[in-house]
Write a protein that holds these residues in place. Structure first.
Motif, PDB file in Angstrom:
ATOM      1  N   THR A 150      92.974   0.914   3.286  1.00 26.58           N
ATOM      2  CA  THR A 150      93.412   0.831   1.904  1.00 26.58           C
ATOM      3  C   THR A 150      93.407  -0.531   1.294  1.00 26.58           C
ATOM      4  O   THR A 150      92.934  -0.907   0.257  1.00 26.58           O
ATOM      5  CB  THR A 150      94.517   1.492   1.519  1.00 26.58           C
ATOM      6  N   LEU A 151      94.068  -1.259   2.217  1.00 31.10           N
ATOM      7  CA  LEU A 151      94.032  -2.798   1.657  1.00 31.10           C
ATOM      8  C   LEU A 151      92.948  -3.575   1.668  1.00 31.10           C
ATOM      9  O   LEU A 151      92.527  -4.267   0.681  1.00 31.10           O
ATOM     10  CB  LEU A 151      95.164  -3.454   2.760  1.00 31.10           C
ATOM     11  N   GLU A 152      91.920  -3.028   2.691  1.00 29.28           N
ATOM     12  CA  GLU A 152      90.770  -3.720   2.634  1.00 29.28           C
ATOM     13  C   GLU A 152      89.625  -3.319   1.580  1.00 29.28           C
ATOM     14  O   GLU A 152      89.209  -3.997   1.040  1.00 29.28           O
ATOM     15  CB  GLU A 152      89.995  -3.315   3.989  1.00 29.28           C
ATOM     16  N   GLU A 153      90.042  -1.947   1.104  1.00 33.17           N
ATOM     17  CA  GLU A 153      89.388  -1.355   0.098  1.00 33.17           C
ATOM     18  C   GLU A 153      89.689  -2.177  -1.407  1.00 33.17           C
ATOM     19  O   GLU A 153      88.975  -2.622  -2.035  1.00 33.17           O
ATOM     20  CB  GLU A 153      89.721   0.083  -0.075  1.00 33.17           C
ATOM     21  N   MET A 154      90.961  -2.212  -1.643  1.00 28.84           N
ATOM     22  CA  MET A 154      91.597  -3.064  -2.520  1.00 28.84           C
ATOM     23  C   MET A 154      91.077  -4.610  -2.506  1.00 28.84           C
ATOM     24  O   MET A 154      90.835  -5.106  -3.563  1.00 28.84           O
ATOM     25  CB  MET A 154      93.287  -2.941  -2.559  1.00 28.84           C
ATOM     26  N   ASP A 155      90.954  -5.086  -1.436  1.00 26.13           N
ATOM     27  CA  ASP A 155      90.388  -6.631  -1.213  1.00 26.13           C
ATOM     28  C   ASP A 155      89.145  -6.579  -1.735  1.00 26.13           C
ATOM     29  O   ASP A 155      88.685  -7.689  -2.484  1.00 26.13           O
ATOM     30  CB  ASP A 155      90.569  -7.011   0.170  1.00 26.13           C
ATOM     31  N   ARG A 156      88.311  -5.878  -1.637  1.00 31.50           N
ATOM     32  CA  ARG A 156      86.837  -5.568  -2.002  1.00 31.50           C
ATOM     33  C   ARG A 156      86.896  -5.385  -3.448  1.00 31.50           C
ATOM     34  O   ARG A 156      86.097  -6.209  -4.078  1.00 31.50           O
ATOM     35  CB  ARG A 156      86.005  -4.374  -1.526  1.00 31.50           C
ATOM     36  N   LEU A 157      87.738  -4.906  -4.029  1.00 35.99           N
ATOM     37  CA  LEU A 157      87.663  -4.557  -5.450  1.00 35.99           C
ATOM     38  C   LEU A 157      88.134  -5.894  -6.269  1.00 35.99           C
ATOM     39  O   LEU A 157      87.654  -6.302  -7.152  1.00 35.99           O
ATOM     40  CB  LEU A 157      88.714  -3.474  -5.848  1.00 35.99           C
ATOM     41  N   VAL A 158      89.262  -6.504  -5.775  1.00 34.10           N
ATOM     42  CA  VAL A 158      89.626  -7.837  -6.227  1.00 34.10           C
ATOM     43  C   VAL A 158      88.637  -8.797  -6.089  1.00 34.10           C
ATOM     44  O   VAL A 158      88.530  -9.711  -7.087  1.00 34.10           O
ATOM     45  CB  VAL A 158      91.099  -7.962  -5.580  1.00 34.10           C
ATOM     46  N   THR A 159      87.926  -8.841  -5.172  1.00 30.34           N
ATOM     47  CA  THR A 159      86.805  -9.785  -4.762  1.00 30.34           C
ATOM     48  C   THR A 159      85.699  -9.444  -5.798  1.00 30.34           C
ATOM     49  O   THR A 159      85.171 -10.623  -6.410  1.00 30.34           O
ATOM     50  CB  THR A 159      86.098  -9.891  -3.415  1.00 30.34           C
ATOM     51  N   GLU A 160      85.262  -8.422  -6.010  1.00 29.39           N
ATOM     52  CA  GLU A 160      84.534  -8.035  -7.120  1.00 29.39           C
ATOM     53  C   GLU A 160      84.793  -8.400  -8.696  1.00 29.39           C
ATOM     54  O   GLU A 160      84.325  -8.897  -9.376  1.00 29.39           O
ATOM     55  CB  GLU A 160      84.163  -6.582  -7.179  1.00 29.39           C
ATOM     56  N   LEU A 161      86.402  -8.245  -9.004  1.00 31.56           N
ATOM     57  CA  LEU A 161      86.828  -8.672 -10.006  1.00 31.56           C
ATOM     58  C   LEU A 161      86.772  -9.987 -10.292  1.00 31.56           C
ATOM     59  O   LEU A 161      86.529 -10.491 -11.513  1.00 31.56           O
ATOM     60  CB  LEU A 161      88.228  -8.102 -10.097  1.00 31.56           C
ATOM     61  N   GLU A 162      86.918 -10.773  -9.222  1.00 30.06           N
ATOM     62  CA  GLU A 162      86.815 -12.193  -9.346  1.00 30.06           C
ATOM     63  C   GLU A 162      85.708 -12.894  -9.520  1.00 30.06           C
ATOM     64  O   GLU A 162      85.223 -13.882 -10.257  1.00 30.06           O
ATOM     65  CB  GLU A 162      87.438 -12.847  -8.124  1.00 30.06           C
ATOM     66  N   HIS A 163      84.558 -12.032  -9.199  1.00 25.35           N
ATOM     67  CA  HIS A 163      83.167 -12.560  -9.582  1.00 25.35           C
ATOM     68  C   HIS A 163      82.607 -11.812 -10.807  1.00 25.35           C
ATOM     69  O   HIS A 163      81.850 -12.400 -11.415  1.00 25.35           O
ATOM     70  CB  HIS A 163      81.997 -11.898  -8.476  1.00 25.35           C
ATOM     71  N   GLU A 164      83.453 -10.899 -11.543  1.00 24.81           N
ATOM     72  CA  GLU A 164      82.712 -10.108 -12.512  1.00 24.81           C
ATOM     73  C   GLU A 164      82.840 -10.944 -13.851  1.00 24.81           C
ATOM     74  O   GLU A 164      81.698 -10.496 -14.624  1.00 24.81           O
ATOM     75  CB  GLU A 164      83.906  -8.726 -12.796  1.00 24.81           C
ATOM     76  N   PRO A 165      83.763 -11.772 -14.229  1.00 21.93           N
ATOM     77  CA  PRO A 165      83.430 -12.496 -15.400  1.00 21.93           C
ATOM     78  C   PRO A 165      82.316 -13.251 -15.576  1.00 21.93           C
ATOM     79  O   PRO A 165      81.766 -13.509 -16.478  1.00 21.93           O
ATOM     80  CB  PRO A 165      84.791 -13.614 -15.177  1.00 21.93           C
ATOM     81  N   ARG A 166      81.710 -13.700 -14.487  1.00 20.51           N
ATOM     82  CA  ARG A 166      80.367 -14.207 -14.467  1.00 20.51           C
ATOM     83  C   ARG A 166      79.356 -13.271 -15.247  1.00 20.51           C
ATOM     84  O   ARG A 166      78.282 -13.847 -15.940  1.00 20.51           O
ATOM     85  CB  ARG A 166      79.852 -14.838 -13.122  1.00 20.51           C
ATOM     86  N   ARG A 167      79.645 -12.068 -15.100  1.00 21.77           N
ATOM     87  CA  ARG A 167      78.636 -11.205 -15.428  1.00 21.77           C
ATOM     88  C   ARG A 167      78.880 -10.390 -16.847  1.00 21.77           C
ATOM     89  O   ARG A 167      78.022  -9.927 -17.627  1.00 21.77           O
ATOM     90  CB  ARG A 167      78.257  -9.712 -14.595  1.00 21.77           C
TER      91      ARG A 167
END
Length: 231
Positions: free
Chosen positions: A106-123
């Motif tokens: 679950t922590l790994e899945e949450m990490d993937r979400l946070v990583t995507e959040l960190e890149h999301e503002p660019r889009r």
């Protein structure tokens, strides 16, 4: 609203459909509806509608006007602030419970979400960013493994939801720095979860949520005054 498929309990499906309409603003605060009218819109008889309305009244989402008519509950700014603070406290408690139960997967899945959040503002897609944050929250609540707290949260979180969505969109359009700060909050929460530090997790989650309340209400009221349409 569309007619309900004839599967499962019609009362349950009517309840879920009406609750979703209230949460998203499809049924607006103060709007009056009748059992007959709702039954026609959903394509079901009066009995499942009546049961669905009874449940929504118990959750204080609807108010009974007459034997056959109800209206969507309206909440003052003060009432919404108190409900949102209650939600913040409950979510923080659930996060604390989750800290020692959460799995590495679950922590790994949450990490993937946070990583995507960190890149999301660019889009520049606030709707998708909001959905990522909601998925993060759902994983955390599920990891807490407390059905009672989850049930309380499910009820409290409905109030003011359409205003929250509009505010997130405005925040990313007008003040992206705030959005970036809230993404950093998610990374800090995840770091505290990995460290199995329940005090830090609870404090971070509560702070993250409480900090948004005044901003959200102020912008929601401004937008309502300006008659911004609900999405």
């Amino acid at each position: 609203m569309v007619a309900l498929p004839r599967v499962g309990s019609l009362a349950d499906r009517a309840y879920e459909s009406l609750r979703e309409q209230i949460a998203t603003g499809g049924l607006a605060p103060g709007e009056r509806v009748t059992e007959r009218g709702l039954g026609m819109r959903l394509g079901v008889s009066a009995t499942p509608i009546r049961e669905a309305l009874r449940r929504l009244e118990q959750e204080r989402l609807l108010e009974r006007i007459s034997a056959r008519e109800v209206r969507v509950a309206e909440r003052s700014e003060e009432s919404l602030r108190e409900l949102m603070y209650t939600e913040a406290v409950l979510r923080a408690a659930a996060a604390r419970f989750a800290t020692m139960k959460i799995t590495d997967d679950t922590l790994e899945e949450m990490d993937r979400l946070v990583t995507e959040l960190e890149h999301e503002p660019r889009r520049g897609d606030p709707d998708h960013q909001l959905e990522l944050a909601r998925r993060f929250d759902r994983l955390l609540i599920a990891a807490a493994g407390n059905d009672v707290v989850a049930g309380f949260l499910d009820t409290v979180a409905v109030f003011g939801w359409s205003a929250r969505v509009r505010t997130v969109r405005a925040m990313h359009a007008e003040d992206p720095g705030i959005g970036l700060g809230r993404i950093r909050d998610h990374r800090e929460i995840l770091t505290a979860l990995r460290a199995r530090d329940p005090d830090a997790v609870e404090t971070l989650v509560r702070g993250h949520l409480v900090a948004a309340i005044d901003y959200l209400l102020a912008h929601a009221m401004d937008m309502d005054t300006a008659r911004v349409p609900q999405f």
